[in-house]
Design a protein around this motif. Structure first.
Motif, short mmCIF file in Angstrom:
data_model
loop_
_atom_site.label_atom_id
_atom_site.label_comp_id
_atom_site.label_asym_id
_atom_site.label_seq_id
_atom_site.Cartn_x
_atom_site.Cartn_y
_atom_site.Cartn_z
N HIS A 193 46.56 46.74 44.97
CA HIS A 193 46.07 45.57 44.24
C HIS A 193 47.15 44.66 43.65
O HIS A 193 46.82 43.65 43.03
N GLU B 191 34.81 43.99 32.40
CA GLU B 191 35.57 44.12 33.65
C GLU B 191 35.47 45.52 34.26
O GLU B 191 35.32 45.66 35.46
N GLN B 192 35.59 46.53 33.41
CA GLN B 192 35.68 47.89 33.94
C GLN B 192 34.92 48.88 33.07
O GLN B 192 35.40 49.30 32.03
N ARG C 274 37.19 46.60 40.47
CA ARG C 274 38.05 45.47 40.83
C ARG C 274 37.58 44.82 42.13
O ARG C 274 37.50 43.59 42.23
N LEU D 146 40.41 45.44 33.38
CA LEU D 146 41.17 45.92 34.52
C LEU D 146 42.65 45.95 34.17
O LEU D 146 43.16 45.04 33.51
#
Length: 303
Positions: A247, A163-164, A199, A123
């Protein structure tokens, strides 16, 4: 029958769509196609659920349409320029076995090499975004921040938590999608909606598993490359700033927006010397205004 249904969002990707659908059929995966008002004469394969929008509703909205159009417990989000080389049974097993779990495989080039730097990323941190918008990653692509962000330091051939994943090959559970209220349709028409979803999913306690034995051949950026440069500029910076406002804290978002502003001014000046034309210059000016608003107010329109 597969517990997953593939959702393919297409916009002027007729040259690739048939191969993507055929690869799903090969492995027994039903397909929902959402067409965002293509104008390239796309011929849609038979034996799919087809949703045709009269206007381009954006990628996030089209994904949500596609998920609502089927009843399977799992959704395989697949790009129209991605072709499955293996089945996704192992991804399904991972997601079925554990609540709040999503999974992805590897996107590969024609020679079988993983698309390192794109298939999986971390992220984006504030430092990663600053390096991107100031052009540092272009001038020094091997810098430590960029290497970490693009996961150049991990072995992609090992199963692991990530994560992504790229939205081009992403399997998730319907109940998790429902709990998150789907993809955020304010990211319009494209960019950062998959980053935002990953996220929010992780913030809600979800984990994402990379299973490297699942492979898909990926051309990459097919629809986006057809957009004029001016549209790409407006959409990318608009979505980036929306992600930052959503974010990051007030101080950090102003810092990133200030770097966006600085980078855009430099790009505008360079564009003048390179004679890139008024549409690109105008797109830079619009993005400068948006980033300046974010610096001053800590927010952007419609947020």
């Amino acid at each position: 029958m597969s517990p997953a249904t593939a959702v393919i969002v297409t916009y002027n990707s007729g040259a690739h769509l048939a191969a993507a659908v055929a690869s799903c059929r090969q492995f027994g995966i039903p397909v929902v196609i959402v067409d965002n008002a293509s104008t390239d004469g796309t011929v849609f394969p038979a034996d799919v659920t087809l949703l045709r929008n009269e206007a381009n509703r954006g990628f996030a909205a089209a994904v949500n349409q596609g998920v609502r159009a089927h009843t399977a417990p799992l959704t395989l989000l697949l790009n129209p320029d991605a072709r499955l080389l293996t089945g996704v049974g192992s991804l399904c097993e991972i997601c079925v076995a554990n609540r709040h779990t999503a999974a992805t495989g590897l996107l590969v080039e024609a020679d079988g090499r993983p698309q390192k730097g794109f298939s999986i990323r971390r992220l984006p941190t504030a430092a990663a975004l600053v390096c991107e918008v100031l052009g540092i990653n272009r001038l020094w692509p091997d810098n430590p921040v960029n290497r970490s962000y693009r996961c150049m330091d991990i072995d992609l051939h090992k199963q692991q938590l990530v994560e992504q994943p790229a939205g081009a090959l992403f399997l998730f559970r319907r109940d998790d999608w429902e709990e998150l209220s789907g993809f955020d349709e304010r990211y319009f028409p494209v960019w950062f909606e998959d980053v935002d979803f990953a996220r929010r999913f992780r913030a809600a306690g979800g984990v994402i598993v990379l299973e490297p034995t699942v492979l898909a051949l990926h051309a990459g950026g097919h629809s986006v490359q057809k957009l004029p440069d001016s549209c790409q500029i407006r959409f990318w910076y608009g979505s980036l700033l929306r992600y930052v406002v959503q974010h990051f804290g007030a101080v950090t978002r102003r810092l990133i927006a200030g770097c966006v502003l600085l980078g855009l001014v430099a790009r505008s000046i360079l564009g003048i010397f390179l004679l890139r034309g008024w549409p690109v210059f105008g797109a830079h000016l619009d993005s400068i205004r948006l980033s300046a608003r974010c610096v001053a107010l800590g927010k952007i329109r419609n947020h």
